[in-house]
Design a protein around this motif. Structure first.
Motif, PDB file in Angstrom:
ATOM      1  N   UNK A  21     -10.703  74.573  26.429  1.00 41.03           N
ATOM      2  CA  UNK A  21     -10.672  76.016  26.126  1.00 41.03           C
ATOM      3  C   UNK A  21     -11.323  76.822  27.254  1.00 41.03           C
ATOM      4  N   UNK A  22     -12.447  76.311  27.746  1.00 42.46           N
ATOM      5  CA  UNK A  22     -13.153  77.042  28.813  1.00 42.46           C
ATOM      6  C   UNK A  22     -12.329  77.021  30.105  1.00 42.46           C
ATOM      7  N   UNK A  23     -11.643  75.899  30.364  1.00 43.52           N
ATOM      8  CA  UNK A  23     -10.795  75.806  31.567  1.00 43.52           C
ATOM      9  C   UNK A  23      -9.653  76.814  31.460  1.00 43.52           C
ATOM     10  N   UNK A  24      -9.074  76.927  30.252  1.00 47.91           N
ATOM     11  CA  UNK A  24      -7.962  77.861  30.058  1.00 47.91           C
ATOM     12  C   UNK A  24      -8.443  79.300  30.228  1.00 47.91           C
ATOM     13  N   UNK A  25      -9.649  79.603  29.718  1.00 46.57           N
ATOM     14  CA  UNK A  25     -10.182  80.965  29.845  1.00 46.57           C
ATOM     15  C   UNK A  25     -10.424  81.302  31.320  1.00 46.57           C
ATOM     16  N   UNK A  26     -10.935  80.332  32.075  1.00 46.17           N
ATOM     17  CA  UNK A  26     -11.161  80.559  33.514  1.00 46.17           C
ATOM     18  C   UNK A  26      -9.825  80.745  34.233  1.00 46.17           C
ATOM     19  N   UNK A  27      -8.844  79.899  33.886  1.00 47.28           N
ATOM     20  CA  UNK A  27      -7.536  79.974  34.546  1.00 47.28           C
ATOM     21  C   UNK A  27      -6.885  81.331  34.268  1.00 47.28           C
ATOM     22  N   UNK A  28      -7.098  81.840  33.049  1.00 45.79           N
ATOM     23  CA  UNK A  28      -6.531  83.143  32.695  1.00 45.79           C
ATOM     24  C   UNK A  28      -7.127  84.256  33.557  1.00 45.79           C
ATOM     25  N   UNK A  29      -8.343  84.008  34.057  1.00 48.27           N
ATOM     26  CA  UNK A  29      -8.981  84.987  34.963  1.00 48.27           C
ATOM     27  C   UNK A  29      -8.669  84.667  36.425  1.00 48.27           C
ATOM     28  N   UNK A  30      -7.735  83.728  36.630  1.00 47.90           N
ATOM     29  CA  UNK A  30      -7.329  83.398  37.998  1.00 47.90           C
ATOM     30  C   UNK A  30      -8.242  82.404  38.689  1.00 47.90           C
ATOM     31  N   UNK A  31      -9.056  81.698  37.917  1.00 49.73           N
ATOM     32  CA  UNK A  31      -9.969  80.737  38.539  1.00 49.73           C
ATOM     33  C   UNK A  31      -9.847  79.377  37.852  1.00 49.73           C
ATOM     34  N   UNK A  32      -8.832  78.618  38.236  1.00 50.50           N
ATOM     35  CA  UNK A  32      -8.666  77.293  37.629  1.00 50.50           C
ATOM     36  C   UNK A  32      -9.779  76.377  38.157  1.00 50.50           C
ATOM     37  N   UNK A  33     -10.627  75.832  37.276  1.00 49.39           N
ATOM     38  CA  UNK A  33     -11.728  75.009  37.769  1.00 49.39           C
ATOM     39  C   UNK A  33     -11.232  73.766  38.482  1.00 49.39           C
ATOM     40  N   UNK A  34     -11.844  73.446  39.602  1.00 49.77           N
ATOM     41  CA  UNK A  34     -11.358  72.328  40.417  1.00 49.77           C
ATOM     42  C   UNK A  34     -12.457  71.361  40.809  1.00 49.77           C
ATOM     43  N   UNK A  35     -12.129  70.073  40.728  1.00 41.70           N
ATOM     44  CA  UNK A  35     -13.066  69.015  41.123  1.00 41.70           C
ATOM     45  C   UNK A  35     -12.461  68.220  42.279  1.00 41.70           C
ATOM     46  N   UNK A  36     -13.232  68.023  43.335  1.00 41.66           N
ATOM     47  CA  UNK A  36     -12.794  67.154  44.439  1.00 41.66           C
ATOM     48  C   UNK A  36     -13.578  65.845  44.350  1.00 41.66           C
ATOM     49  N   UNK A  37     -12.843  64.747  44.338  1.00 40.27           N
ATOM     50  CA  UNK A  37     -13.478  63.425  44.288  1.00 40.27           C
ATOM     51  C   UNK A  37     -13.168  62.720  45.601  1.00 40.27           C
ATOM     52  N   UNK A  38     -14.217  62.258  46.262  1.00 41.29           N
ATOM     53  CA  UNK A  38     -14.033  61.616  47.560  1.00 41.29           C
ATOM     54  C   UNK A  38     -14.390  60.138  47.439  1.00 41.29           C
ATOM     55  N   UNK A  39     -13.441  59.294  47.844  1.00 43.96           N
ATOM     56  CA  UNK A  39     -13.647  57.841  47.778  1.00 43.96           C
ATOM     57  C   UNK A  39     -13.512  57.265  49.190  1.00 43.96           C
ATOM     58  N   UNK A  40     -14.530  56.563  49.615  1.00 41.20           N
ATOM     59  CA  UNK A  40     -14.481  55.929  50.946  1.00 41.20           C
ATOM     60  C   UNK A  40     -14.549  54.412  50.753  1.00 41.20           C
ATOM     61  N   UNK A  41     -13.538  53.712  51.282  1.00 38.53           N
ATOM     62  CA  UNK A  41     -13.540  52.254  51.184  1.00 38.53           C
ATOM     63  C   UNK A  41     -12.683  51.777  50.026  1.00 38.53           C
ATOM     64  N   UNK A  69     -10.385  57.616  51.698  1.00 36.66           N
ATOM     65  CA  UNK A  69     -10.514  57.299  53.124  1.00 36.66           C
ATOM     66  C   UNK A  69     -10.786  55.817  53.314  1.00 36.66           C
ATOM     67  N   UNK A  70     -10.374  55.353  54.481  1.00 35.14           N
ATOM     68  CA  UNK A  70     -10.608  53.972  54.862  1.00 35.14           C
ATOM     69  C   UNK A  70     -12.118  53.743  55.035  1.00 35.14           C
ATOM     70  N   UNK A  71     -12.556  52.506  54.811  1.00 30.84           N
ATOM     71  CA  UNK A  71     -13.983  52.177  54.925  1.00 30.84           C
ATOM     72  C   UNK A  71     -14.527  52.434  56.326  1.00 30.84           C
ATOM     73  N   UNK A  72     -13.640  52.582  57.302  1.00 34.69           N
ATOM     74  CA  UNK A  72     -14.094  52.800  58.681  1.00 34.69           C
ATOM     75  C   UNK A  72     -14.383  54.285  58.963  1.00 34.69           C
ATOM     76  N   UNK A  73     -14.175  55.162  57.986  1.00 35.72           N
ATOM     77  CA  UNK A  73     -14.448  56.602  58.205  1.00 35.72           C
ATOM     78  C   UNK A  73     -15.877  56.769  58.717  1.00 35.72           C
ATOM     79  N   UNK A  74     -16.046  57.607  59.735  1.00 39.68           N
ATOM     80  CA  UNK A  74     -17.394  57.781  60.288  1.00 39.68           C
ATOM     81  C   UNK A  74     -18.194  58.732  59.397  1.00 39.68           C
TER      82      UNK A  74
END
Ligand code: NAP
Length: 282
Positions: A21-41, A69-74
């Motif tokens: 419900x909270x995600x829909x309310x935010x999206x209605x205000x033009x702000x779809x909540x977003x999560x970035x997940x970063x996996x290395x290896x 990303x590959x495990x070799x990412x610096x």
């Protein structure tokens, strides 16, 4: 009478419905909540965890990006990716999956995440906010444990709580959250000579050790709330917690099972933190 179960699956469903419900309310205000997940290896357990996190986002109306990303990412390249995500207005939460390859300093990476997007709540600044009582993003597992304790309806204020374990990700933030909720808090760890002396006086016990049968029935005050964070394997290879569940259930007032207790709540609170991060923006 056996203890009442605190069902992490059912509570998660309730909280996730509110997340939707909270995600829909935010999206209605033009702000779809977003999560970035970063996996290395290519750690297989980490791959499962991140897949579940991304899936949970999609199921509840959150935008989610998985960067693999590959495990070799610096280290420098990973820090550059974190900086780019910090600046990305579509991303409200950033999670870098641990463990990282050995050549990357996890402290540096966690410190690079903008505090307002630190949905794991692991950075020194997020920990400082919790310690000083400032609003901020709380580590997901202890945050979920608090929701489980609150779900019993028993007021936390004035209660004696014992936390077994003092890791930066579970034990310490758990103790601080209980303190913030006005419990009197004792923290036990590997150098505590007799943990039972403390737990027998506790109205609330949180076990976060990683060793099965750490909390046995003779260590529990009748009627206590028992939260089992531990994830271990028994002799049959089945998932079990730190608590001697069958026997403690006969003494405690409330108890969380493993599986089906704290585990499902952790991902749920990651969704909640992402929503909170998006709602907190002006
Ligand atoms: P951790 O970093 O290994 O910390 C374990 C803590 O337990 C340490 O503070 C340690 O004390 C203490 N300890 C170890 N042996 C002990 C003993 N015999 N008596 C009393 N205390 C003892 O582990 P963690 O990351 O906090 O995780 C704890 C458990 O929770 C693990 O089983 C983990 O898999 C599980 N977990 C579950 C979830 C979930 O979503 N369900 C999330 C996170 C963690 P010292 O500090 O003195 O070494």
């Amino acid at each position: 009478m056996p203890a009442q179960l605190i069902d992490g699956v059912a509570l998660s469903q309730q909280i996730r419905a509110q997340v939707g419900q909270r995600a829909a309310a935010l999206a209605a205000r033009g702000r779809r909540p977003g999560l970035a997940v970063v996996l290395v290896g290519d750690d297989s357990a980490s791959a499962v965890y991140v897949r579940n996190k991304v899936k949970a986002c999609h199921e509840h109306g959150l935008h989610s990006v998985l960067e693999k990303y590959d495990a070799s990412l610096s280290e420098a390249d990973l820090l550059a990716r974190v900086a780019a995500l910090n600046a990305d207005p579509a991303v409200h939460g950033i999670l870098v999956q641990m463990p990282l390859p050995r050549h990357i300093d996890p402290h540096k990476v966690i410190a690079a995440i903008a505090t307002a997007k630190d949905v794991d709540g692991f950075s020194v600044l997020s920990a400082g906010e919790l310690t000083t009582g400032l609003p901020g993003l709380r580590p997901c597992t202890p945050y979920g444990c608090m929701k489980m304790i609150e779900s019993t309806g028993v007021p936390i204020r004035g209660k004696h709580a014992v936390v077994i374990g003092r890791s930066n990700t579970v034990g310490k933030p758990m103790a601080l959250l209980l303190l913030q909720a006005h419990a009197t808090v004792t923290v036990c760890h590997s150098a505590t000579p007799d943990i039972g002396v403390h737990t027998r006086q506790a109205d609330i016990v949180v076990a976060a050790v990683g060793r099965r049968s750490t909390l046995t029935a003779d260590m529990v005050k009748p009627g206590a709330i028992v939260i089992d964070v531990g994830m271990n394997r028994n002799d049959a290879g089945k998932l079990c917690g730190d608590v001697d569940f069958a026997a403690v259930r006969e003494v405690a007032g409330w108890i969380t099972p493993v599986p089906g207790g704290v585990g499902p709540m952790t991902i749920t609170m990651l969704l909640v933190n992402t929503i909170e991060a998006a709602e907190a923006l002006p």
